[in-house]
Design a protein around this motif. Structure first.
Motif, PDB file in Angstrom:
ATOM      1  N   ALA A   1       0.877  -1.174   0.000  1.00  0.00           N
ATOM      2  CA  ALA A   1       0.000   0.000   0.000  1.00  0.00           C
ATOM      3  C   ALA A   1       0.911   1.220   0.000  1.00  0.00           C
ATOM      4  O   ALA A   1       2.071   1.129   0.444  1.00  0.00           O
ATOM      5  CB  ALA A   1      -0.876  -0.021   1.248  1.00  0.00           C
ATOM      6  N   THR A   2       0.415   2.360  -0.492  1.00  0.00           N
ATOM      7  CA  THR A   2       1.293   3.539  -0.540  1.00  0.00           C
ATOM      8  C   THR A   2       0.916   4.509   0.582  1.00  0.00           C
ATOM      9  O   THR A   2      -0.256   4.826   0.759  1.00  0.00           O
ATOM     10  CB  THR A   2       1.206   4.236  -1.920  1.00  0.00           C
ATOM     11  OG1 THR A   2      -0.144   4.621  -2.179  1.00  0.00           O
ATOM     12  CG2 THR A   2       1.688   3.309  -3.018  1.00  0.00           C
ATOM     13  N   PRO A   3       1.911   4.967   1.341  1.00  0.00           N
ATOM     14  CA  PRO A   3       1.624   5.832   2.496  1.00  0.00           C
ATOM     15  C   PRO A   3       1.339   7.277   2.079  1.00  0.00           C
ATOM     16  O   PRO A   3       1.372   7.610   0.895  1.00  0.00           O
ATOM     17  CB  PRO A   3       2.927   5.755   3.301  1.00  0.00           C
ATOM     18  CG  PRO A   3       3.981   5.518   2.278  1.00  0.00           C
ATOM     19  CD  PRO A   3       3.345   4.697   1.185  1.00  0.00           C
ATOM     20  N   VAL A   4       1.110   8.084   3.097  1.00  0.00           N
ATOM     21  CA  VAL A   4       0.789   9.493   2.869  1.00  0.00           C
ATOM     22  C   VAL A   4       1.827  10.159   1.947  1.00  0.00           C
ATOM     23  O   VAL A   4       3.028   9.916   2.079  1.00  0.00           O
ATOM     24  CB  VAL A   4       0.703  10.241   4.222  1.00  0.00           C
ATOM     25  CG1 VAL A   4       2.033  10.236   4.964  1.00  0.00           C
ATOM     26  CG2 VAL A   4       0.223  11.671   4.036  1.00  0.00           C
ATOM     27  N   ASN A   5       1.344  10.944   1.013  1.00  0.00           N
ATOM     28  CA  ASN A   5       2.192  11.745   0.111  1.00  0.00           C
ATOM     29  C   ASN A   5       3.204  10.916  -0.680  1.00  0.00           C
ATOM     30  O   ASN A   5       4.229  11.438  -1.127  1.00  0.00           O
ATOM     31  CB  ASN A   5       2.944  12.834   0.889  1.00  0.00           C
ATOM     32  CG  ASN A   5       1.995  13.856   1.479  1.00  0.00           C
ATOM     33  OD1 ASN A   5       0.817  13.879   1.145  1.00  0.00           O
ATOM     34  ND2 ASN A   5       2.488  14.693   2.375  1.00  0.00           N
ATOM     35  N   TRP A   6       2.931   9.626  -0.825  1.00  0.00           N
ATOM     36  CA  TRP A   6       3.841   8.753  -1.575  1.00  0.00           C
ATOM     37  C   TRP A   6       4.030   9.261  -3.003  1.00  0.00           C
ATOM     38  O   TRP A   6       3.094   9.765  -3.621  1.00  0.00           O
ATOM     39  CB  TRP A   6       3.261   7.337  -1.601  1.00  0.00           C
ATOM     40  CG  TRP A   6       4.023   6.387  -2.463  1.00  0.00           C
ATOM     41  CD1 TRP A   6       5.126   5.659  -2.113  1.00  0.00           C
ATOM     42  CD2 TRP A   6       3.742   6.056  -3.832  1.00  0.00           C
ATOM     43  NE1 TRP A   6       5.546   4.897  -3.178  1.00  0.00           N
ATOM     44  CE2 TRP A   6       4.718   5.121  -4.251  1.00  0.00           C
ATOM     45  CE3 TRP A   6       2.768   6.460  -4.748  1.00  0.00           C
ATOM     46  CZ2 TRP A   6       4.739   4.583  -5.530  1.00  0.00           C
ATOM     47  CZ3 TRP A   6       2.792   5.929  -6.032  1.00  0.00           C
ATOM     48  CH2 TRP A   6       3.775   5.000  -6.412  1.00  0.00           C
ATOM     49  N   LYS A   7       5.258   9.109  -3.499  1.00  0.00           N
ATOM     50  CA  LYS A   7       5.548   9.378  -4.907  1.00  0.00           C
ATOM     51  C   LYS A   7       6.248   8.147  -5.473  1.00  0.00           C
ATOM     52  O   LYS A   7       6.940   7.441  -4.721  1.00  0.00           O
ATOM     53  CB  LYS A   7       6.506  10.571  -5.072  1.00  0.00           C
ATOM     54  CG  LYS A   7       5.998  11.873  -4.507  1.00  0.00           C
ATOM     55  CD  LYS A   7       7.002  13.014  -4.694  1.00  0.00           C
ATOM     56  CE  LYS A   7       8.382  12.832  -4.089  1.00  0.00           C
ATOM     57  NZ  LYS A   7       8.505  12.429  -2.710  1.00  0.00           N
ATOM     58  N   PRO A   8       6.129   7.889  -6.781  1.00  0.00           N
ATOM     59  CA  PRO A   8       6.817   6.735  -7.360  1.00  0.00           C
ATOM     60  C   PRO A   8       8.297   6.751  -6.986  1.00  0.00           C
ATOM     61  O   PRO A   8       8.956   7.790  -7.060  1.00  0.00           O
ATOM     62  CB  PRO A   8       6.616   6.922  -8.868  1.00  0.00           C
ATOM     63  CG  PRO A   8       5.357   7.705  -8.977  1.00  0.00           C
ATOM     64  CD  PRO A   8       5.343   8.626  -7.791  1.00  0.00           C
TER      65      PRO A   8
ATOM     66  N   ASP B   1       9.375   6.094  -3.907  1.00  0.00           N
ATOM     67  CA  ASP B   1       9.447   6.100  -2.440  1.00  0.00           C
ATOM     68  C   ASP B   1       9.179   4.691  -1.902  1.00  0.00           C
ATOM     69  O   ASP B   1       8.570   3.848  -2.586  1.00  0.00           O
ATOM     70  CB  ASP B   1       8.357   7.006  -1.840  1.00  0.00           C
ATOM     71  CG  ASP B   1       8.628   8.489  -2.061  1.00  0.00           C
ATOM     72  OD1 ASP B   1       9.714   8.837  -2.557  1.00  0.00           O
ATOM     73  OD2 ASP B   1       7.719   9.287  -1.733  1.00  0.00           O
ATOM     74  N   SER B   2       9.574   4.467  -0.653  1.00  0.00           N
ATOM     75  CA  SER B   2       9.242   3.201  -0.004  1.00  0.00           C
ATOM     76  C   SER B   2       7.727   3.056   0.123  1.00  0.00           C
ATOM     77  O   SER B   2       6.993   4.056   0.136  1.00  0.00           O
ATOM     78  CB  SER B   2       9.865   3.135   1.393  1.00  0.00           C
ATOM     79  OG  SER B   2      11.254   2.987   1.264  1.00  0.00           O
ATOM     80  N   VAL B   3       7.291   1.814   0.229  1.00  0.00           N
ATOM     81  CA  VAL B   3       5.856   1.523   0.347  1.00  0.00           C
ATOM     82  C   VAL B   3       5.628   0.713   1.629  1.00  0.00           C
ATOM     83  O   VAL B   3       6.590   0.307   2.298  1.00  0.00           O
ATOM     84  CB  VAL B   3       5.359   0.732  -0.888  1.00  0.00           C
ATOM     85  CG1 VAL B   3       5.495   1.568  -2.147  1.00  0.00           C
ATOM     86  CG2 VAL B   3       6.127  -0.579  -1.038  1.00  0.00           C
ATOM     87  N   MET B   4       4.376   0.491   1.974  1.00  0.00           N
ATOM     88  CA  MET B   4       4.058  -0.269   3.178  1.00  0.00           C
ATOM     89  C   MET B   4       3.636  -1.687   2.776  1.00  0.00           C
ATOM     90  O   MET B   4       2.908  -1.867   1.798  1.00  0.00           O
ATOM     91  CB  MET B   4       2.876   0.343   3.947  1.00  0.00           C
ATOM     92  CG  MET B   4       2.767   1.833   3.958  1.00  0.00           C
ATOM     93  SD  MET B   4       3.975   2.707   4.953  1.00  0.00           S
ATOM     94  CE  MET B   4       3.860   1.962   6.534  1.00  0.00           C
ATOM     95  N   VAL B   5       4.060  -2.649   3.580  1.00  0.00           N
ATOM     96  CA  VAL B   5       3.575  -4.023   3.416  1.00  0.00           C
ATOM     97  C   VAL B   5       2.124  -4.047   3.920  1.00  0.00           C
ATOM     98  O   VAL B   5       1.826  -3.479   4.975  1.00  0.00           O
ATOM     99  CB  VAL B   5       4.444  -4.992   4.248  1.00  0.00           C
ATOM    100  CG1 VAL B   5       3.917  -6.415   4.140  1.00  0.00           C
ATOM    101  CG2 VAL B   5       5.899  -4.898   3.803  1.00  0.00           C
TER     102      VAL B   5
ATOM    103  N   GLN C   1      10.155   0.282  -2.932  1.00  0.00           N
ATOM    104  CA  GLN C   1       9.133  -0.021  -3.955  1.00  0.00           C
ATOM    105  C   GLN C   1       9.569  -1.206  -4.797  1.00  0.00           C
ATOM    106  O   GLN C   1      10.656  -1.191  -5.386  1.00  0.00           O
ATOM    107  CB  GLN C   1       8.932   1.218  -4.846  1.00  0.00           C
ATOM    108  CG  GLN C   1       7.890   0.953  -5.935  1.00  0.00           C
ATOM    109  CD  GLN C   1       7.649   2.154  -6.816  1.00  0.00           C
ATOM    110  OE1 GLN C   1       7.724   3.305  -6.366  1.00  0.00           O
ATOM    111  NE2 GLN C   1       7.357   1.916  -8.080  1.00  0.00           N
ATOM    112  N   PRO C   2       8.743  -2.266  -4.844  1.00  0.00           N
ATOM    113  CA  PRO C   2       9.138  -3.419  -5.664  1.00  0.00           C
ATOM    114  C   PRO C   2       9.064  -3.092  -7.155  1.00  0.00           C
ATOM    115  O   PRO C   2       8.314  -2.200  -7.557  1.00  0.00           O
ATOM    116  CB  PRO C   2       8.092  -4.490  -5.310  1.00  0.00           C
ATOM    117  CG  PRO C   2       7.023  -3.820  -4.528  1.00  0.00           C
ATOM    118  CD  PRO C   2       7.463  -2.434  -4.156  1.00  0.00           C
ATOM    119  N   GLU C   3       9.843  -3.835  -7.955  1.00  0.00           N
ATOM    120  CA  GLU C   3       9.856  -3.613  -9.426  1.00  0.00           C
ATOM    121  C   GLU C   3       8.542  -4.097 -10.002  1.00  0.00           C
ATOM    122  O   GLU C   3       8.000  -5.090  -9.597  1.00  0.00           O
ATOM    123  CB  GLU C   3      11.001  -4.415 -10.068  1.00  0.00           C
ATOM    124  CG  GLU C   3      12.379  -4.116  -9.493  1.00  0.00           C
ATOM    125  CD  GLU C   3      12.757  -2.643  -9.599  1.00  0.00           C
ATOM    126  OE1 GLU C   3      12.460  -2.045 -10.664  1.00  0.00           O
ATOM    127  OE2 GLU C   3      13.327  -2.107  -8.640  1.00  0.00           O
TER     128      GLU C   3
END
Ligand code: BEZ
Length: 224
Positions: A175-182, A184-188, A222-224
């Motif tokens: 899932a993508t956290p607050v203010n995520w941009k391509p 950036d790290s993501v959440m499991v 971010q996974p590929e």
């Protein structure tokens, strides 16, 4: 109740557009799709929005997203308005835009899809269309719905960012956290157990310590 909820299949409506008559499912094909509605042709905010949408069309195309707009005027009006939109962008004032505009002059689709804004009325006291954004997946199901009133223009950079998140999270268990941009790290996602997450995300999982002691803030690159 009219309208569309997340997970609903797109109605397979027929409509006249600036690029001819379409059937919506055939138009979408196997692509993602974005349907965005407008209150009226020849209105200032809408002109700026469609200008921006036209500029960003190559970005939507790169992401395999077919674009289609809707406004409650005729094809003839849409084509004439398209010249203004191109001129607003500093381009030749031609009728062609990189996406079709649906002519919903009788507001039938606007009613069916729950798009009317009760606070913005035309000269006959009939509601105009609000600024709806519907994003459909390749399965033709609704993945995102945003509803702005007629008086607030949308941010199409934000819509692109959302498409990036929708496409990433559709295929990876993140899932993508607050203010995520391509990039950036993501959440499991919370439903994925730690042992499976470790196997799925070989770049590592970084957990933030919290007063509750619960290890639910799990980040991964971010996974590929
Ligand atoms: C506009 O596009 O500028 C607009 C349309 C309807 C109500 C308010 C603004």
């Amino acid at each position: 109740m009219p309208g569309l909820l997340l997970g609903d299949e797109a109605p397979n409506f027929e409509a006249d557009t600036t690029q001819g008559r379409i059937r919506f499912h055939d138009f979408l094909g196997d692509s993602w799709g974005i349907l965005f509605s407008h209150p009226r042709d020849f209105t200032p905010v809408c002109t700026t929005e469609l200008g921006q949408a036209a500029k960003l069309a190559p970005e939507f195309s790169k992401r395999n997203v077919k674009m289609i707009a809707l406004s409650i005027d005729s094809v003839e009006d849409h084509l004439s308005w398209s010249k203004d939109i191109n001129a607003y962008n500093g381009d030749q004032p031609e009728e062609k835009l990189p996406f079709p505009i649906i002519a919903d002059a009788k507001r039938e689709l606007a009613v069916q899809l729950g798009m009317l804004d009760p606070d913005e009325l035309d000269k006959d006291g009939i509601p105009l269309t609000a600024r709806v954004v519907f994003v459909f997946g390749p399965d033709k199901k609704l993945k995102l719905s945003i509803l702005y009133p007629a008086t607030t223009g949308r941010n199409f950079d934000e819509i692109l960012r959302v498409v990036d998140s929708l496409q990433l999270t559709a295929y990876k268990k993140v899932a993508t956290p607050v203010n995520w941009k391509p990039g950036d790290s993501v959440m499991v996602i919370p439903s994925l157990p730690d042992d499976e997450a470790k196997k799925l995300f070989p770049k590592g999982i970084f957990t933030k310590d919290l007063p509750s002691g619960k290890k639910y803030l799990r980040y991964t690159p971010q996974p590929e």
